[in-house]
Scaffold this active site. Structure first.
Site, PDB file in Angstrom:
ATOM      1  N   GLU A   4     -21.840  78.623  16.263  1.00  0.00           N
ATOM      2  CA  GLU A   4     -21.009  79.754  15.853  1.00  0.00           C
ATOM      3  C   GLU A   4     -21.550  81.044  16.474  1.00  0.00           C
ATOM      4  OE1 GLU A   4     -18.661  78.697  12.035  1.00  0.00           O
ATOM      5  OE2 GLU A   4     -20.442  79.827  11.514  1.00  0.00           O
ATOM      6  N   ASN A  28     -14.841  76.984   5.708  1.00  0.00           N
ATOM      7  CA  ASN A  28     -15.827  77.779   4.981  1.00  0.00           C
ATOM      8  C   ASN A  28     -15.078  78.930   4.310  1.00  0.00           C
ATOM      9  OD1 ASN A  28     -17.894  79.432   4.121  1.00  0.00           O
ATOM     10  ND2 ASN A  28     -18.464  80.113   6.184  1.00  0.00           N
ATOM     11  N   TRP A  29     -14.960  78.844   3.012  1.00  0.00           N
ATOM     12  CA  TRP A  29     -14.195  79.867   2.284  1.00  0.00           C
ATOM     13  C   TRP A  29     -14.981  81.153   2.035  1.00  0.00           C
ATOM     14  CZ3 TRP A  29     -11.205  76.995  -2.237  1.00  0.00           C
ATOM     15  CH2 TRP A  29     -10.152  76.260  -1.674  1.00  0.00           C
ATOM     16  N   LYS A  30     -16.244  81.160   2.359  1.00  0.00           N
ATOM     17  CA  LYS A  30     -17.086  82.338   2.124  1.00  0.00           C
ATOM     18  C   LYS A  30     -16.910  82.827   0.674  1.00  0.00           C
ATOM     19  CE  LYS A  30     -16.477  83.483   6.938  1.00  0.00           C
ATOM     20  NZ  LYS A  30     -16.905  84.361   7.970  1.00  0.00           N
ATOM     21  N   SER A  37     -13.484  82.382  14.743  1.00  0.00           N
ATOM     22  CA  SER A  37     -12.073  82.748  14.913  1.00  0.00           C
ATOM     23  C   SER A  37     -11.202  81.585  15.399  1.00  0.00           C
ATOM     24  CB  SER A  37     -11.941  83.954  15.844  1.00  0.00           C
ATOM     25  OG  SER A  37     -12.552  85.088  15.244  1.00  0.00           O
ATOM     26  N   HIS A  57     -25.895  79.660   7.877  1.00  0.00           N
ATOM     27  CA  HIS A  57     -24.749  80.417   8.399  1.00  0.00           C
ATOM     28  C   HIS A  57     -25.236  81.788   8.864  1.00  0.00           C
ATOM     29  CE1 HIS A  57     -20.963  82.615   8.538  1.00  0.00           C
ATOM     30  NE2 HIS A  57     -20.383  81.439   8.698  1.00  0.00           N
ATOM     31  N   GLY A  92     -15.099  85.980  12.449  1.00  0.00           N
ATOM     32  CA  GLY A  92     -14.306  86.956  11.706  1.00  0.00           C
ATOM     33  C   GLY A  92     -13.858  88.143  12.537  1.00  0.00           C
ATOM     34  N   GLU A 110     -24.134  84.648   8.471  1.00  0.00           N
ATOM     35  CA  GLU A 110     -24.103  85.705   7.438  1.00  0.00           C
ATOM     36  C   GLU A 110     -25.329  85.603   6.537  1.00  0.00           C
ATOM     37  OE1 GLU A 110     -20.127  84.882   6.113  1.00  0.00           O
ATOM     38  OE2 GLU A 110     -19.378  85.654   8.020  1.00  0.00           O
ATOM     39  N   GLY A 154     -13.481  79.689   9.235  1.00  0.00           N
ATOM     40  CA  GLY A 154     -13.592  80.623   8.117  1.00  0.00           C
ATOM     41  C   GLY A 154     -12.217  81.075   7.663  1.00  0.00           C
ATOM     42  N   GLY A 155     -11.808  82.242   8.123  1.00  0.00           N
ATOM     43  CA  GLY A 155     -10.569  82.882   7.671  1.00  0.00           C
ATOM     44  C   GLY A 155      -9.359  81.963   7.638  1.00  0.00           C
TER      45      GLY A 155
END
Ligand code: PEP
Length: 244
Positions: free
Chosen positions: A162, A4-6, A208, A90, A168, A92, A229-230
């Site tokens: 998640e 997930n590149w956000k 993470s 998600h 993150g 967010e 993600g990251g």
């Protein structure tokens, strides 16, 4: 293994990423690889991955097909752009855009109606974990959201557990914590859709995930994959996760 590149990377960055990522995963057969860039990158991502086993997904969708809904993108459009997956609910989006379980369900159905595989996210916040509410929150999210699907629809979705406190933050749930949550979700799936459907459900862990913790997470029988993600932004690190 899904990335997930956000809200990171431009179309030019997307091109550079795939130039480096493709050779690193070209022999991968043990898992499916999905990358979910932002909407403006989808065209480049689909083009770059044509003829490879890498699949592309969006990070959100609107449930209608088309209409006067400024700023939204429909499942029909996402599928037409060459995508196969879409992230739904998600944390967010739940946190910053107030997405409710009813919306998550509507979006999940819209994804399925447009031949997209929804990756439906659930997970508890830190305060909820600390108040011993994790199980209740997961059940509530399951019942209010994907619990409303038909059995046929349910068979086609992916679920991502998640925990919000692990996204993150560098704090990964221990493999045991993640596996416990996955068992709760699988139990709910069995109650509503039967034991066979629950067994076949693929549940990804997200929060993470990094090259140095993926092997221990994947060693848990309950964990079928990861939503990253990251660490999916860098081709080397995501390829190490894919090749755990
Ligand atoms: C995510 O955004 O879905 C996620 C799990 O992020 P990170 O891996 O950076 O914690």
């Amino acid at each position: 293994m899904a990335g997930n590149w956000k809200m990171y990377k431009t179309p030019a960055d997307t091109h550079v990423f795939f130039e480096r990522f493709k050779p690193l995963v070209e022999d991968v057969e043990h898992c499916e690889i999905v990358i979910c860039p932002s909407f403006v990158d989808l065209h480049v991502a689909v083009k770059e991955t044509g003829g490879t086993q890498i699949r592309i997904g969006a990070q959100n969708l609107y449930w209608g097909r088309e209409g006067a809904v400024t700023g939204e993108v429909s499942g029909h459009m996402i599928h037409s752009a060459g995508c196969s997956h879409v992230i739904v609910g998600h944390s967010e989006r739940r946190q910053f855009f107030n997405e409710s379980e009813a919306e998550v369900l509507r979006k999940t159905i819209a994804a399925l109606e447009n031949s997209l595989t929804p990756i439906v996210c659930v997970g508890e916040k830190l305060a909820e974990r600390e108040a011993n509410m994790t199980e209740g929150v997961l059940v509530e999210q399951f019942v209010g959201g994907i619990g409303g699907l038909t059995s046929d629809q349910f068979a086609k979705i992916l679920v991502a557990y998640e925990p919000v406190w692990a996204i993150g933050t560098g704090k990964t749930a221990t493999p045991a914590i993640a596996a416990d949550a996955h068992r709760v979700l699988r139990r709910e799936a069995a109650i509503r859709f039967g034991v066979e459907a629950a067994r076949n459900l693929r549940i990804l862990y997200g929060g993470s995930v990094k090259p140095d913790n993926i092997a221990k997470l994947m060693a848990e029988e309950e964990i079928d994959g990861a939503l990253v993600g990251g660490a999916s932004l860098d081709p080397e690190s995501f390829s190490k996760i894919v090749n755990f």
